[in-house]
Write a protein that holds these residues in place. Structure first.
Motif, PDB file in Angstrom:
ATOM      1  N   UNK A  32       0.820  -1.193   0.000  1.00 52.59           N
ATOM      2  CA  UNK A  32       0.000   0.000   0.000  1.00 52.59           C
ATOM      3  C   UNK A  32       0.860   1.252   0.000  1.00 52.59           C
ATOM      4  N   UNK A  33       0.883   1.917  -1.126  1.00 50.80           N
ATOM      5  CA  UNK A  33       1.810   3.024  -1.306  1.00 50.80           C
ATOM      6  C   UNK A  33       1.441   4.251  -0.488  1.00 50.80           C
ATOM      7  N   UNK A  34       0.199   4.369  -0.077  1.00 48.17           N
ATOM      8  CA  UNK A  34      -0.172   5.597   0.620  1.00 48.17           C
ATOM      9  C   UNK A  34      -0.118   5.457   2.134  1.00 48.17           C
ATOM     10  N   UNK A  35       0.175   4.256   2.611  1.00 43.94           N
ATOM     11  CA  UNK A  35       0.294   4.039   4.049  1.00 43.94           C
ATOM     12  C   UNK A  35       1.427   4.899   4.612  1.00 43.94           C
ATOM     13  N   UNK A  36       1.133   5.710   5.628  1.00 44.97           N
ATOM     14  CA  UNK A  36       2.238   6.489   6.199  1.00 44.97           C
ATOM     15  C   UNK A  36       3.221   5.612   6.956  1.00 44.97           C
ATOM     16  N   UNK A  37       4.422   6.142   7.174  1.00 46.63           N
ATOM     17  CA  UNK A  37       5.380   5.504   8.069  1.00 46.63           C
ATOM     18  C   UNK A  37       5.222   6.183   9.423  1.00 46.63           C
ATOM     19  N   UNK A  38       5.218   5.384  10.482  1.00 46.07           N
ATOM     20  CA  UNK A  38       4.983   5.929  11.808  1.00 46.07           C
ATOM     21  C   UNK A  38       6.239   5.875  12.642  1.00 46.07           C
ATOM     22  N   UNK A  39       6.564   6.986  13.302  1.00 46.58           N
ATOM     23  CA  UNK A  39       7.661   7.002  14.250  1.00 46.58           C
ATOM     24  C   UNK A  39       7.127   7.585  15.557  1.00 46.58           C
ATOM     25  N   UNK A  40       6.960   6.733  16.544  1.00 44.47           N
ATOM     26  CA  UNK A  40       6.331   7.164  17.777  1.00 44.47           C
ATOM     27  C   UNK A  40       7.337   7.443  18.872  1.00 44.47           C
ATOM     28  N   UNK A  41       6.829   7.970  19.966  1.00 43.86           N
ATOM     29  CA  UNK A  41       7.686   8.162  21.136  1.00 43.86           C
ATOM     30  C   UNK A  41       7.416   7.027  22.113  1.00 43.86           C
ATOM     31  N   UNK A  42       6.336   7.091  22.893  1.00 47.12           N
ATOM     32  CA  UNK A  42       5.939   5.919  23.658  1.00 47.12           C
ATOM     33  C   UNK A  42       4.504   5.986  24.173  1.00 47.12           C
ATOM     34  N   UNK A  43       3.762   6.988  23.735  1.00 45.80           N
ATOM     35  CA  UNK A  43       2.354   7.017  24.135  1.00 45.80           C
ATOM     36  C   UNK A  43       1.436   6.784  22.943  1.00 45.80           C
ATOM     37  N   UNK A 127       8.312  18.054  25.904  1.00 43.73           N
ATOM     38  CA  UNK A 127       9.606  17.953  26.567  1.00 43.73           C
ATOM     39  C   UNK A 127      10.682  17.490  25.601  1.00 43.73           C
ATOM     40  N   UNK A 128      10.356  16.484  24.799  1.00 43.77           N
ATOM     41  CA  UNK A 128      11.317  15.980  23.816  1.00 43.77           C
ATOM     42  C   UNK A 128      11.711  17.075  22.835  1.00 43.77           C
ATOM     43  N   UNK A 129      10.808  18.042  22.638  1.00 42.91           N
ATOM     44  CA  UNK A 129      11.099  19.123  21.691  1.00 42.91           C
ATOM     45  C   UNK A 129      12.228  20.027  22.182  1.00 42.91           C
ATOM     46  N   UNK A 130      12.687  19.825  23.407  1.00 42.86           N
ATOM     47  CA  UNK A 130      13.840  20.590  23.891  1.00 42.86           C
ATOM     48  C   UNK A 130      15.160  19.919  23.526  1.00 42.86           C
ATOM     49  N   UNK A 131      15.082  18.670  23.101  1.00 43.71           N
ATOM     50  CA  UNK A 131      16.305  17.953  22.734  1.00 43.71           C
ATOM     51  C   UNK A 131      16.876  18.522  21.434  1.00 43.71           C
ATOM     52  N   UNK A 132      18.169  18.410  21.303  1.00 42.74           N
ATOM     53  CA  UNK A 132      18.814  18.849  20.065  1.00 42.74           C
ATOM     54  C   UNK A 132      18.243  18.138  18.854  1.00 42.74           C
ATOM     55  N   UNK A 133      17.858  16.883  19.039  1.00 44.62           N
ATOM     56  CA  UNK A 133      17.323  16.113  17.910  1.00 44.62           C
ATOM     57  C   UNK A 133      16.067  16.747  17.320  1.00 44.62           C
ATOM     58  N   UNK A 134      15.280  17.439  18.142  1.00 47.52           N
ATOM     59  CA  UNK A 134      14.088  18.115  17.616  1.00 47.52           C
ATOM     60  C   UNK A 134      14.513  19.166  16.593  1.00 47.52           C
ATOM     61  N   UNK A 135      15.455  19.995  16.988  1.00 50.32           N
ATOM     62  CA  UNK A 135      15.892  21.073  16.103  1.00 50.32           C
ATOM     63  C   UNK A 135      16.572  20.507  14.862  1.00 50.32           C
ATOM     64  N   UNK A 136      17.378  19.478  15.073  1.00 51.42           N
ATOM     65  CA  UNK A 136      18.043  18.830  13.941  1.00 51.42           C
ATOM     66  C   UNK A 136      17.007  18.277  12.969  1.00 51.42           C
ATOM     67  N   UNK A 137      15.988  17.645  13.499  1.00 49.60           N
ATOM     68  CA  UNK A 137      14.990  17.006  12.656  1.00 49.60           C
ATOM     69  C   UNK A 137      14.192  18.012  11.846  1.00 49.60           C
ATOM     70  N   UNK A 138      13.763  19.098  12.499  1.00 47.32           N
ATOM     71  CA  UNK A 138      12.989  20.110  11.777  1.00 47.32           C
ATOM     72  C   UNK A 138      13.846  20.821  10.728  1.00 47.32           C
ATOM     73  N   UNK A 139      15.094  21.056  11.105  1.00 49.35           N
ATOM     74  CA  UNK A 139      16.004  21.737  10.191  1.00 49.35           C
ATOM     75  C   UNK A 139      16.229  20.893   8.938  1.00 49.35           C
ATOM     76  N   UNK A 140      16.438  19.602   9.138  1.00 43.54           N
ATOM     77  CA  UNK A 140      16.716  18.722   8.001  1.00 43.54           C
ATOM     78  C   UNK A 140      15.477  18.552   7.127  1.00 43.54           C
ATOM     79  N   UNK A 141      14.313  18.397   7.773  1.00 43.17           N
ATOM     80  CA  UNK A 141      13.089  18.223   6.988  1.00 43.17           C
ATOM     81  C   UNK A 141      12.763  19.500   6.220  1.00 43.17           C
ATOM     82  N   UNK A 142      13.288  20.615   6.708  1.00 42.48           N
ATOM     83  CA  UNK A 142      13.020  21.892   6.059  1.00 42.48           C
ATOM     84  C   UNK A 142      14.016  22.188   4.932  1.00 42.48           C
TER      85      UNK A 142
END
Lengths: 348, 407
Positions: A32-43, A127-142
């Protein structure tokens, strides 16, 4: 670890990203080509349940028994994963999934069958949005545009830290424009609002091939986890008020009832049935053995097994032969594994 | 505006300096000048990189590099092991690296190369011409985010794509440590083999890096207080690692006043003359149990603990400071006992036990009566439901001690 209080955010987003033809997903998800890929945290267990991940699979992971297809009993409870459901296995360290989502989405964009059809949906807390990975991720996706939908679940608390100590600006949403990312903030306790916002976000992701940031405002009614007692840092009354005044499930129930689609009898019946299903799965999982002990040494590497792993497995086997039946802590522990360690020891 | 775009913080400054140093023509001229002017040393030239016999500078020898196997397009072609017809080209290391990436990009449509400044060729020139050859979609720059680069690469690789990431200098890799250690290294294992990032390669230019930190692991409340105060006042950065399981389970009468315990000093907990048992942190207690079991085995173990080893005098040492470690105390002990067993919870390979073992065999070689034995965790991530068979417990320590005594 529950999603109590955030049900509308999680189920609403899962429902909004649902394919038009549900059966196609369940019968042949890999195609199914339109199925999204999911990346969760833990909730985000609700996403998996919505996609058809069974209660038995949920319980198998939480108990870490031999049916745990998420991780063979290696990870702590709620670390689900399922390639079949396009759900990347949960990892304990916070926020690591955020830049990974940008990579996942870029791969989708580079895969002809999925380009302009699939997005990566990535969940995290405020809270996770304070991690460096948040900024890295948004920057790269942008900067390396990819169809990534970042879903920030702002539930007010990172374990004990209230969101007022997590940022001094306007939540997580205010950061989106700084990265040149279309952003929307939504009432995360209003499931219809969540569905509407996530659908629009997905449309933009695919149309522009770019990221979208969505901040769902909610409240963590449950404790952080079973090892947390949140009344040590917040008033019980505050939580009770939230449950009474702004309960996402109650809000949706009242809406359904006002339309004549739901009633008290249906509610009672559903609750009883679900509780029964959960307890049945719980009891079943509780009685199952763990995976075979030899799984301790598998999946460390792909390809040929390196000598150090082989020798260490042999060393443990030798020790088990010597002490497995006379050293009580090991004898008791071996009984919890499928085949009681015989996969290593060989036939008697 | 340029100032706003690249604030002059330290990392950037270091980056610029390092780049200039590495590629500056002036630096190259300076080195060349030195090599021509300097007279040969009295004893003649020792082999250098320029003259090393290890380097294969001729086609014939290059093609016969041991272990070399060809990876041709056509796996069934008869020429796979034949040397004739193969070409070689003179290349330095960065050119060879660039060549390898060029081949990977050409043969694998999913392959991408990315990192800081790679599009123009990279600061060490390893990606020269690749973006022109394969396009900016496949060879591209990233923002300055090492953790982002690693995570992005992991995401690509988790999708089965080939990700070739560059971390510009090894010195800058540490923000990516979490992604590398907790993600890349464990995804296959923690997902039960469902996911892996085998397609990920992280390249990074490296040189010896000075580790100017100390590492301390206390075994008890008193130790924790004294060593922590010392650590706080020590002129070096200290990594102070507190065993979680001891937070609540270890109880002592602790002096209320301000006190310190020495860093870099091991402590002999039980003196002995037949074998040195060295450990730190939580396993101190498992060692203690093992020594009891050796001395007076419970009925169930009597059969496996020979009378001959029961009277052995074992010296138990708590290392306490892992870096720098107290080599003097350990050497003194092993010179007396002739036998060393090291116990730690972390994995065997490249664990602290390897470092200590190497140093002790160098300093005590002629005094050793048995090989240095390591009782450690396995070379796999510590998995929840397998923990009791992963982390060394008293029986494994007892076994290691008996084996070393009987050697």
């Amino acid at each position: 670890m529950t999603a109590h209080g955030e049900e509308a955010t999680i189920i609403g987003s899962a429902a909004a990203l649902e394919n038009d033809d549900e059966s196609a997903i369940l019968l042949n998800p890999m195609q199914d080509a339109s199925q999204p890929k999911w990346l969760g945290q833990y909730r985000e267990m609700g996403v998996l349940l919505w996609r058809g991940f069974s209660l038995d699979k949920v319980m198998a992971q939480c108990f870490g028994n031999q049916e745990d297809t998420s991780g063979k009993g290696r990870q702590m409870p709620v670390h689900f994963g399922s390639p079949e459901h396009h759900f990347h296995t949960i990892s304990s360290p916070l926020a690591t999934q955020i830049p990974q989502a940008a990579g996942v989405a870029y791969a989708l964009k580079r895969t002809p069958s999925r380009k302009s059809k699939s997005i990566a949906a990535c969940y995290f807390g405020e809270g996770a949005a304070s991690e460096g990975d948040f900024h890295a991720g948004l920057m790269l996706a942008s900067t390396i545009p990819s169809p990534t939908l970042f879903i920030a679940r702002n539930n007010g608390f990172a374990i004990s830290t209230p969101s007022t100590e997590q940022y001094n600006g306007d939540g997580i949403a205010s950061r989106g424009p700084g990265y040149g990312i279309d952003t929307v903030r939504v009432d995360g306790n209003d499931i219809l609002a969540v569905i509407s916002a996530v659908r629009e976000a997905r449309r933009r992701c695919l149309e522009q091939g770019r990221a979208v940031l969505l901040e769902a405002m909610s409240y963590r009614v449950g404790h952080h986890s079973t090892s947390d007692d949140s009344f040590a840092y917040r008033a019980r009354a505050e939580v009770e008020d939230r449950k009474r005044i702004d309960n996402p499930i109650t809000r949706f129930r009242l809406f359904m009832e006002s339309r004549g689609w739901w009633n008290a009898d249906a509610e009672t019946e559903l609750k009883a049935r679900l509780r029964d299903d959960v307890m049945k799965a719980f009891k079943r999982a509780e009685g199952l053995k763990r995976c075979e002990l030899g799984e301790l040494f598998t999946d460390v590497y792909g390809g040929p097994e390196p000598w150090n792993i082989r020798e260490q497995r042999e060393e443990l086997t030798g020790l088990l032969k010597k002490y497995g039946s006379i050293w009580e802590p090991w004898r008791n522990e071996l009984g919890k594994f499928k085949n009681k360690g015989q996969d290593l020891l060989g036939p008697k | 505006m340029p100032l706003l775009k690249s604030p002059p913080h330290l990392a950037n400054t270091a980056r610029i300096l390092a780049t200039r140093h590495a590629t500056s023509p002036a630096a190259v001229r300076h080195r060349r000048c030195n090599s021509t002017v300097e007279p040969p040393p009295a004893g003649g030239h020792l082999p250098s990189i320029a003259t090393s016999q290890i380097l294969r500078t001729k086609r014939e020898t290059a093609l016969r590099t041991p272990g070399l196997s060809w990876a041709d397009e056509d796996a069934s072609a008869p020429s796979r092991t034949i040397v004739g017809g193969r070409e070689t080209r003179k290349m330095n290391t960065y050119q060879a690296i660039r060549d390898a990436m060029g081949i990977a990009l050409a043969k694998d449509e999913s392959a991408v190369v990315f990192g800081e400044d790679v599009a123009f060729g990279g600061v060490f020139r390893c990606t020269m011409g690749l973006s022109e050859e394969f396009g900016r979609e496949r060879v591209f720059n990233t923002p300055l985010t090492e953790q982002g680069i690693a995570g992005f690469g992991i995401g690509l690789a988790a999708m089965g794509h080939t990700a070739i990431a560059e971390i510009q200098f090894a010195d800058y890799i540490f923000p990516a440590f979490d992604q590398i250690v907790n993600e890349a290294a464990k995804i296959r294992y923690r997902s039960g083999g469902s996911f892996n990032v085998g397609g990920l390669t992280i390249r990074t230019p490296t040189m010896s890096v000075l580790i100017a930190v100390e590492v301390v692991i206390p075994r008890s409340p008193i130790q924790a207080k004294g060593l922590l105060l010392s650590s706080i006042r020590d002129p070096n950065p200290v990594i102070f690692m507190e065993p979680k399981i001891l937070y609540r389970s270890a109880v002592e009468q602790v002096p209320v006043d301000d006190f310190e315990l020495p860093l870099g000093k091991a402590e002999v907990l039980v003196p002995g003359s037949d074998l040195t048992l060295l450990t730190w942190g939580t396993p101190v207690y498992h060692c203690e149990t093992a020594l009891h079991m050796l001395d007076s085995p419970p009925p169930s173990l009597e059969a496996v603990v020979p009378k001959s080893v029961q009277s052995a005098k074992i010296e138990l040492i708590d290392l306490r400071s892992i870096l720098p470690w107290d080599v003097e105390t350990i050497v003194d002990s092993v010179n007396r006992t002739g036998r060393l067993v090291i116990v730690h919870e972390a994995g065997l390979t490249a664990g602290v036990g390897a470092e200590i073992g190497a140093e002790i065999q160098k300093r005590c070689f002629l005094k050793l009566s048995a090989p240095v034995k390591r009782v450690t965790g396995w070379d796999a991530p510590v998995a929840l439901h397998y923990e009791k068979f992963h982390i060394p417990d008293a029986i494994r320590i007892l076994d290691g001690v008996m084996e070393t005594l009987a050697y």
